[in-house]
Design a protein around this motif. Structure first.
Motif, PDB file in Angstrom:
ATOM      1  N   ASN A  58      -8.607   1.034 -16.482  1.00 44.78           N
ATOM      2  CA  ASN A  58      -8.587   0.025 -15.423  1.00 44.78           C
ATOM      3  C   ASN A  58      -9.964  -0.549 -15.160  1.00 44.78           C
ATOM      4  O   ASN A  58     -10.112  -1.744 -14.874  1.00 44.78           O
ATOM      5  CB  ASN A  58      -8.053   0.647 -14.118  1.00 44.78           C
ATOM      6  N   THR A  59     -10.992   0.298 -15.256  1.00 44.94           N
ATOM      7  CA  THR A  59     -12.349  -0.163 -14.980  1.00 44.94           C
ATOM      8  C   THR A  59     -12.765  -1.294 -15.906  1.00 44.94           C
ATOM      9  O   THR A  59     -13.496  -2.210 -15.511  1.00 44.94           O
ATOM     10  CB  THR A  59     -13.340   1.017 -15.096  1.00 44.94           C
ATOM     11  N   VAL A 258      -2.570   4.009  -6.185  1.00 44.63           N
ATOM     12  CA  VAL A 258      -1.862   2.756  -5.982  1.00 44.63           C
ATOM     13  C   VAL A 258      -2.253   2.057  -4.681  1.00 44.63           C
ATOM     14  O   VAL A 258      -2.523   0.854  -4.657  1.00 44.63           O
ATOM     15  CB  VAL A 258      -0.333   2.985  -6.017  1.00 44.63           C
ATOM     16  N   ALA A 259      -2.269   2.785  -3.549  1.00 44.47           N
ATOM     17  CA  ALA A 259      -2.486   2.192  -2.222  1.00 44.47           C
ATOM     18  C   ALA A 259      -1.383   1.152  -1.954  1.00 44.47           C
ATOM     19  O   ALA A 259      -0.221   1.425  -2.165  1.00 44.47           O
ATOM     20  CB  ALA A 259      -3.877   1.616  -2.084  1.00 44.47           C
ATOM     21  N   GLY A 260      -1.725  -0.064  -1.498  1.00 45.36           N
ATOM     22  CA  GLY A 260      -0.719  -1.101  -1.299  1.00 45.36           C
ATOM     23  C   GLY A 260       0.129  -0.898  -0.054  1.00 45.36           C
ATOM     24  O   GLY A 260      -0.190  -0.115   0.842  1.00 45.36           O
ATOM     25  N   LYS A 261       1.260  -1.618  -0.004  1.00 43.26           N
ATOM     26  CA  LYS A 261       2.097  -1.664   1.198  1.00 43.26           C
ATOM     27  C   LYS A 261       2.726  -0.321   1.557  1.00 43.26           C
ATOM     28  O   LYS A 261       3.032  -0.059   2.716  1.00 43.26           O
ATOM     29  CB  LYS A 261       3.191  -2.722   1.022  1.00 43.26           C
ATOM     30  N   GLN A 262       2.949   0.511   0.558  1.00 38.26           N
ATOM     31  CA  GLN A 262       3.633   1.783   0.787  1.00 38.26           C
ATOM     32  C   GLN A 262       2.693   2.853   1.367  1.00 38.26           C
ATOM     33  O   GLN A 262       3.132   3.940   1.736  1.00 38.26           O
ATOM     34  CB  GLN A 262       4.217   2.280  -0.548  1.00 38.26           C
ATOM     35  N   TRP A 263       1.415   2.512   1.481  1.00 39.05           N
ATOM     36  CA  TRP A 263       0.393   3.509   1.818  1.00 39.05           C
ATOM     37  C   TRP A 263       0.668   4.268   3.127  1.00 39.05           C
ATOM     38  O   TRP A 263       0.505   5.494   3.146  1.00 39.05           O
ATOM     39  CB  TRP A 263      -0.982   2.832   1.885  1.00 39.05           C
ATOM     40  N   PRO A 264       1.089   3.624   4.222  1.00 38.27           N
ATOM     41  CA  PRO A 264       1.312   4.388   5.464  1.00 38.27           C
ATOM     42  C   PRO A 264       2.311   5.532   5.290  1.00 38.27           C
ATOM     43  O   PRO A 264       2.201   6.566   5.966  1.00 38.27           O
ATOM     44  CB  PRO A 264       1.826   3.336   6.443  1.00 38.27           C
ATOM     45  N   GLN A 265       3.279   5.364   4.388  1.00 37.45           N
ATOM     46  CA  GLN A 265       4.260   6.421   4.167  1.00 37.45           C
ATOM     47  C   GLN A 265       3.610   7.675   3.585  1.00 37.45           C
ATOM     48  O   GLN A 265       4.076   8.794   3.843  1.00 37.45           O
ATOM     49  CB  GLN A 265       5.365   5.938   3.217  1.00 37.45           C
ATOM     50  N   ALA A 281      -6.495   1.549  -6.581  1.00 35.35           N
ATOM     51  CA  ALA A 281      -5.725   0.732  -5.632  1.00 35.35           C
ATOM     52  C   ALA A 281      -5.000  -0.374  -6.375  1.00 35.35           C
ATOM     53  O   ALA A 281      -5.082  -1.546  -6.022  1.00 35.35           O
ATOM     54  CB  ALA A 281      -6.657   0.151  -4.567  1.00 35.35           C
ATOM     55  N   ILE A 282      -4.254   0.005  -7.425  1.00 35.73           N
ATOM     56  CA  ILE A 282      -3.606  -1.000  -8.259  1.00 35.73           C
ATOM     57  C   ILE A 282      -2.503  -1.745  -7.514  1.00 35.73           C
ATOM     58  O   ILE A 282      -2.085  -2.828  -7.923  1.00 35.73           O
ATOM     59  CB  ILE A 282      -3.051  -0.387  -9.567  1.00 35.73           C
ATOM     60  N   GLY A 283      -2.016  -1.179  -6.401  1.00 34.14           N
ATOM     61  CA  GLY A 283      -0.997  -1.846  -5.589  1.00 34.14           C
ATOM     62  C   GLY A 283      -1.588  -2.751  -4.529  1.00 34.14           C
ATOM     63  O   GLY A 283      -0.849  -3.414  -3.804  1.00 34.14           O
ATOM     64  N   GLY A 284      -2.917  -2.772  -4.426  1.00 31.69           N
ATOM     65  CA  GLY A 284      -3.598  -3.577  -3.413  1.00 31.69           C
ATOM     66  C   GLY A 284      -4.555  -2.727  -2.598  1.00 31.69           C
ATOM     67  O   GLY A 284      -4.184  -1.643  -2.137  1.00 31.69           O
TER      68      GLY A 284
END
Length: 358
Positions: A58-59, A258-265, A281-284
């Motif tokens: 990814n880098t 990943v991070a992203g929208k699902q992170w709080p879960q 943080a490939i999900g955002g």
């Protein structure tokens, strides 16, 4: 840091080599294949390595596209270290090769050793850096026929695996081992791994199992069987609501790429006193944090970039003891790195994409 070459190269090594150079931030046209790049001249505490194979990460894509910049692609913080990148740059952090020359302060008996390069660079010509470099970012890496590095970062490896298989390990597996080390994962703990089909994620699955953990992997539905085959105890589709499939307070450790929208879960899933480690943080990169969840559950959050002492040596031991296995998705020639990066970006593979440089 200004360095002056001080060790000569043996006469049987050419003056120039084939390499893929990154000439600026941007699209794939910023990658230029060049057959007349100067072979590195090593310093007193360095070794010259004839590269056999190098993995794609990814880098590589993040650096090329200036993803690391927090402002714009034209800013001066668009590298792994947050500093301006020097062009042209030879990328490639995952390197397997053979030492063919050594600096005057390095034992000549190291010539001929098969080695893996530790990608997190803390020493240059024997001096400790105030801020670590990433191999192929702050210094030239392994997308070339030859590369150089301080001897302390070139680890001898004794394995029956091929060079291509070995090149799948350094970056992804050391990153995964570093996350597990910082989060202090132990036997019988329940560990949730996001992005589990990628290079780091699939490495984390194997390394967590080697520690005796119960591994829950998040990936796409079509990759479920592949994750089970490498040791995952449970596989969850990445489109599922995690709090529906699992229960709140049901996981000891989250290994997140990943991070992203699902992170709080992810924080809701953690038990009181749970640990969260992140290295991607490939999900955002922007997430919502309810600070009450953090402090009322006494959670610990770990950012994982610089390798802890002993992590790479532990990885070498895992390889030599056959505790983990390489996962090779695709192999490309050096001149085809743009195609390799295109395939990597599509995220349809499991494991590593590797460049064959022999």
């Amino acid at each position: 840091m200004k360095l002056t070459a001080s060790s000569s190269i043996p006469g049987n090594i050419p003056d120039t080599m084939e390499a893929m150079t990154l000439v600026g931030h941007g699209d794939f046209d910023m990658l230029q294949h060049n057959s007349a790049v100067a072979v590195p001249t090593i310093l007193d505490n360095q070794v010259l390595i004839k590269v056999s194979a190098a993995g794609v990460n990814n880098t590589d894509i993040n650096t090329r596209t200036a993803w690391y910049s927090k402002s714009s692609a034209n800013s001066k913080d668009a590298s792994w270290s947050g500093q301006a990148l020097t062009f042209p740059r030879i990328q490639g952090a995952d390197v397997c090769g053979e030492i063919v020359a050594v600096g005057k302060n390095v034992d000549p008996q190291r010539i001929g050793q098969r080695v893996l390069i530790e990608p997190c660079i803390t020493h240059v010509n024997g001096k400790k850096l105030t801020s670590p470099w990433y191999f192929g970012s702050e210094c030239d890496g392994g997308f070339a026929q030859y590369t150089s590095v301080d001897a302390v970062h070139a680890y001898a490896i004794n394995s029956a695996l091929s060079d291509i298989e070995l090149a799948s390990f350094p970056c992804s597996y050391s990153t995964a081992e570093n996350m597990l080390t910082k989060a202090n994962v132990s036997s019988q703990e329940r560990v949730l791994i996001t992005g589990a089909s990628g290079g780091v994620g699939s490495a984390a699955v194997q390394l967590a199992k080697a520690r005796g953990a119960f591994v829950i992997a998040i990936t796409s539905r079509e990759k479920r069987e592949q994750l089970l085959s490498i040791g995952a105890d449970q596989v969850i589709d990445r489109s599922d609501n995690l709090l529906t499939v699992l229960a709140s307070n049901s996981v000891d450790v989250v290994i997140d790429l990943v991070a992203g929208k699902q992170w709080p879960q992810l924080l809701e899933l953690l038990r009181p006193g749970g640990r969260y480690a992140v290295a991607g943080a490939i999900g955002g990169p922007m997430v919502d944090l309810d600070v009450r969840t953090l402090y009322l559950k006494d959670l610990s959050l770990f950012g994982c970039t610089v390798l802890q002492a002993g992590v790479f040596q532990a990885l070498i031991k895992h390889i030599e003891q056959n505790n983990i296995k390489p996962l090779i998705a695709e192999v490309y020639a050096l001149k085809d790195i743009p195609a390799a990066q295109r395939s990597f970006s599509q995220k349809q593979h499991v494991g590593k994409i590797v460049i064959d440089i022999k």
